[in-house]
Design an enzyme around this catalytic site. Structure first.
Site, PDB file in Angstrom:
ATOM      1  N   HIS A 198      -4.700  49.759 131.832  1.00 23.22           N
ATOM      2  CA  HIS A 198      -3.999  50.755 131.009  1.00 23.22           C
ATOM      3  C   HIS A 198      -3.684  51.968 131.883  1.00 23.22           C
ATOM      4  O   HIS A 198      -4.538  52.421 132.634  1.00 23.22           O
ATOM      5  CB  HIS A 198      -4.919  51.168 129.849  1.00 23.22           C
ATOM      6  CG  HIS A 198      -4.250  52.024 128.824  1.00 23.22           C
ATOM      7  ND1 HIS A 198      -3.964  53.361 129.028  1.00 23.22           N
ATOM      8  CD2 HIS A 198      -3.791  51.734 127.579  1.00 23.22           C
ATOM      9  CE1 HIS A 198      -3.366  53.848 127.944  1.00 23.22           C
ATOM     10  NE2 HIS A 198      -3.248  52.884 127.053  1.00 23.22           N
ATOM     11  N   CYS A 236       1.927  51.080 128.620  1.00 22.49           N
ATOM     12  CA  CYS A 236       1.787  52.009 127.495  1.00 22.49           C
ATOM     13  C   CYS A 236       2.873  53.067 127.613  1.00 22.49           C
ATOM     14  O   CYS A 236       2.822  53.925 128.505  1.00 22.49           O
ATOM     15  CB  CYS A 236       0.394  52.630 127.507  1.00 22.49           C
ATOM     16  SG  CYS A 236       0.205  53.879 126.206  1.00 22.49           S
ATOM     17  N   HIS A 263       1.831  48.661 124.781  1.00 22.93           N
ATOM     18  CA  HIS A 263       1.528  49.648 123.741  1.00 22.93           C
ATOM     19  C   HIS A 263       2.817  50.417 123.543  1.00 22.93           C
ATOM     20  O   HIS A 263       3.237  51.143 124.446  1.00 22.93           O
ATOM     21  CB  HIS A 263       0.471  50.643 124.217  1.00 22.93           C
ATOM     22  CG  HIS A 263      -0.911  50.084 124.325  1.00 22.93           C
ATOM     23  ND1 HIS A 263      -1.974  50.840 124.756  1.00 22.93           N
ATOM     24  CD2 HIS A 263      -1.407  48.864 124.033  1.00 22.93           C
ATOM     25  CE1 HIS A 263      -3.077  50.102 124.736  1.00 22.93           C
ATOM     26  NE2 HIS A 263      -2.753  48.898 124.308  1.00 22.93           N
ATOM     27  N   ASP A 308       1.274  51.819 118.670  1.00 22.10           N
ATOM     28  CA  ASP A 308       0.171  52.648 119.165  1.00 22.10           C
ATOM     29  C   ASP A 308      -0.007  53.813 118.219  1.00 22.10           C
ATOM     30  O   ASP A 308       0.463  53.770 117.089  1.00 22.10           O
ATOM     31  CB  ASP A 308       0.477  53.056 120.607  1.00 22.10           C
ATOM     32  CG  ASP A 308      -0.775  53.325 121.409  1.00 22.10           C
ATOM     33  OD1 ASP A 308      -1.874  53.317 120.838  1.00 22.10           O
ATOM     34  OD2 ASP A 308      -0.661  53.557 122.618  1.00 22.10           O
ATOM     35  N   HIS A 309      -0.667  54.842 118.671  1.00 21.41           N
ATOM     36  CA  HIS A 309      -1.019  55.967 117.798  1.00 21.41           C
ATOM     37  C   HIS A 309       0.049  56.240 116.749  1.00 21.41           C
ATOM     38  O   HIS A 309       1.221  56.338 117.070  1.00 21.41           O
ATOM     39  CB  HIS A 309      -1.171  57.244 118.624  1.00 21.41           C
ATOM     40  CG  HIS A 309      -2.121  57.085 119.746  1.00 21.41           C
ATOM     41  ND1 HIS A 309      -2.269  58.022 120.723  1.00 21.41           N
ATOM     42  CD2 HIS A 309      -2.981  56.086 120.054  1.00 21.41           C
ATOM     43  CE1 HIS A 309      -3.165  57.623 121.589  1.00 21.41           C
ATOM     44  NE2 HIS A 309      -3.621  56.443 121.211  1.00 21.41           N
ATOM     45  N   TYR A 322      -5.143  56.393 114.603  1.00 22.86           N
ATOM     46  CA  TYR A 322      -5.354  54.981 114.265  1.00 22.86           C
ATOM     47  C   TYR A 322      -5.447  54.732 112.759  1.00 22.86           C
ATOM     48  O   TYR A 322      -6.217  53.895 112.302  1.00 22.86           O
ATOM     49  CB  TYR A 322      -6.586  54.439 115.000  1.00 22.86           C
ATOM     50  CG  TYR A 322      -6.291  54.190 116.464  1.00 22.86           C
ATOM     51  CD1 TYR A 322      -5.605  53.043 116.856  1.00 22.86           C
ATOM     52  CD2 TYR A 322      -6.630  55.121 117.445  1.00 22.86           C
ATOM     53  CE1 TYR A 322      -5.299  52.815 118.187  1.00 22.86           C
ATOM     54  CE2 TYR A 322      -6.322  54.907 118.788  1.00 22.86           C
ATOM     55  CZ  TYR A 322      -5.655  53.744 119.140  1.00 22.86           C
ATOM     56  OH  TYR A 322      -5.344  53.518 120.446  1.00 22.86           O
TER      57      TYR A 322
HETATM   58  C1  DNO Z   1      -5.807  55.297 123.290  1.00 24.73           C
HETATM   59  C2  DNO Z   1      -5.921  54.027 123.983  1.00 24.73           C
HETATM   60  C3  DNO Z   1      -6.842  54.090 125.160  1.00 24.73           C
HETATM   61  C4  DNO Z   1      -7.048  52.725 125.748  1.00 24.73           C
HETATM   62  C5  DNO Z   1      -7.925  52.701 126.936  1.00 24.73           C
HETATM   63  C6  DNO Z   1      -7.867  51.350 127.590  1.00 24.73           C
HETATM   64  O1  DNO Z   1      -5.543  55.324 122.141  1.00 24.73           O
HETATM   65  O2  DNO Z   1      -4.680  53.538 124.336  1.00 24.73           O
HETATM   66  O3  DNO Z   1      -8.068  54.607 124.735  1.00 24.73           O
HETATM   67  O4  DNO Z   1      -7.652  51.912 124.790  1.00 24.73           O
HETATM   68  O5  DNO Z   1      -7.574  53.671 127.841  1.00 24.73           O
HETATM   69  O6  DNO Z   1      -9.006  51.172 128.331  1.00 24.73           O
END
Ligand code: DNO
Length: 346
Positions: A198, A236, A263, A308-309, A322
């Site tokens: 990531h 991401c 992501h 994602d978020h 989340y």
């Molecule tokens: C945040 C996530 C990160 C991710 C880690 C992967 O929301 O995208 O916390 O899970 O960095 O190790």
């Protein structure tokens, strides 16, 4: 692509049944949460996640994260034993049918934000990162933790860790990452697992700590450290997109074949190094989500995607970033972009 959704286990206010009801959802992204970083996950715990998901007709093929212990990132004396444990987790996850493991190599802190609840004009709220506010934070005074981090440290542990990193600059971190990959990637290959690092979020140094998974040049360097398909990326967009000179569609094209997990989320740049998280569609933020999905589809992407978020909308409370509602809206938007691109480009 396979659409997935992050689930934080039995403590997650979002239930597996709710996830199942999101159209076109195929599986969950989860982890064993009750074992400290560095230790081996029991086969029973892994199997329990899989069977709970299966009971809702969801797959469990992506783990996020198997955390990398700080001693590995530091290259400390305990690293060899901890890397062995990591390899054992990769083997066990492969045996359980996991195909992708997401992890990061950020020293001490995972993703960082300065606000968890910035109120938007429409009444929703979002996570935000303000460069000046960040500069005024001293984690040794205030402590620091965010919901969703794999690891949190006490102020004493932080002091100790930050002290240890004083002698670890970027080049040393690259070396420690190489040592880790040289041990883990052959095990991943043999276990049918793709490792997917990531990016650092945000993709620049924080609190004087080195951060190296940040831009096109460094991602290219990373992929060459061990030049195997099993050594891949979590792409991401919200993390890499915070650096305004990262051209995301170009990076996706360049790294096609090595992106195993995406992501996909949008952010709005509020100045050079500040941003807030927005709803997923292109028109809501600074990233062109259509161009991003198009680049993935053109590159033959066959990996896993997750929204994602999300913002907190409709009065939802829960784990910041989340919640269910805005991520579910994001998921259906992404499914629509993929359907359109896949059908159009065929
Ligand atoms: C945040 C996530 C990160 C991710 C880690 C992967 O929301 O995208 O916390 O899970 O960095 O190790």
């Amino acid at each position: 692509m396979k659409l997935t959704f992050r689930w934080y286990g039995d403590d997650d206010p979002v239930t597996l049944n709710q996830i199942r009801q999101i159209p076109t959802m195929t599986g969950i992204v989860s982890a064993v949460y009750d074992v400290p970083a560095g230790e081996v996950w029991s086969r029973e715990s892994i199997a329990a996640i899989k069977s709970k998901a299966a009971a809702e007709a969801l797959e469990f093929e992506v783990v996020e994260s198997v955390p990398v212990h700080e001693e590995i990132k530091l290259g400390a004396p305990g690293a060899a034993r901890l890397i062995d444990n990591y390899c054992e987790n990769v083997r066990r996850l492969g045996e359980a049918g996991v195909k992708v493991i997401c992890y990061n190599f950020m020293p001490v802190f995972d993703w960082l934000r300065t606000e968890l609840k910035r109120v938007n004009a429409d009444g929703s709220d979002s996570l935000a990162y303000d460069f000046d506010a960040m500069a005024s934070i001293n984690p040794l005074v205030q402590g620091l933790s965010l919901p969703g981090w794999d690891e949190c440290y006490t102020k004493e542990q932080l002091k100790d860790l930050l002290g240890q990193y004083e002698s670890v600059g970027e080049e040393q971190l690259w070396k420690n990452l190489q040592t880790f990959l040289e041990a883990v990637i052959p095990v991943a290959e043999a276990s049918g697992v793709n490792m997917a690092i990531h990016p650092d979020d945000p993709p620049w140094s924080v609190f004087g700590l080195p951060r190296i998974i940040t831009n096109e040049t460094n991602l290219a360097r990373f992929l060459k450290l061990v030049d195997s398909p099993a050594n891949g990326l979590t792409f991401c967009t919200g993390s890499l997109g915070a650096a305004q000179d990262n051209n995301l569609p170009a990076m996706i094209r360049k790294f096609a074949g090595r992106i195993h997990f995406a992501h996909l989320r949008n952010i709005l740049w509020t100045d050079g190094h500040s941003f807030e998280e927005t709803a997923h569609p292109s028109s809501c933020g600074s990233l062109d989500m259509f161009e991003i999905v198009k680049a993935l589809v053109e590159g033959g992407f066959e990996g896993y995607v997750r929204p994602d978020h999300g913002r907190m909308i409709w009065g939802e409370t829960g784990r910041f970033g989340y919640g269910l509602y805005d991520r579910a809206l994001g998921a259906t938007y992404l499914a629509g972009l993929f359907e359109a691109c896949e059908r159009f480009l065929k």
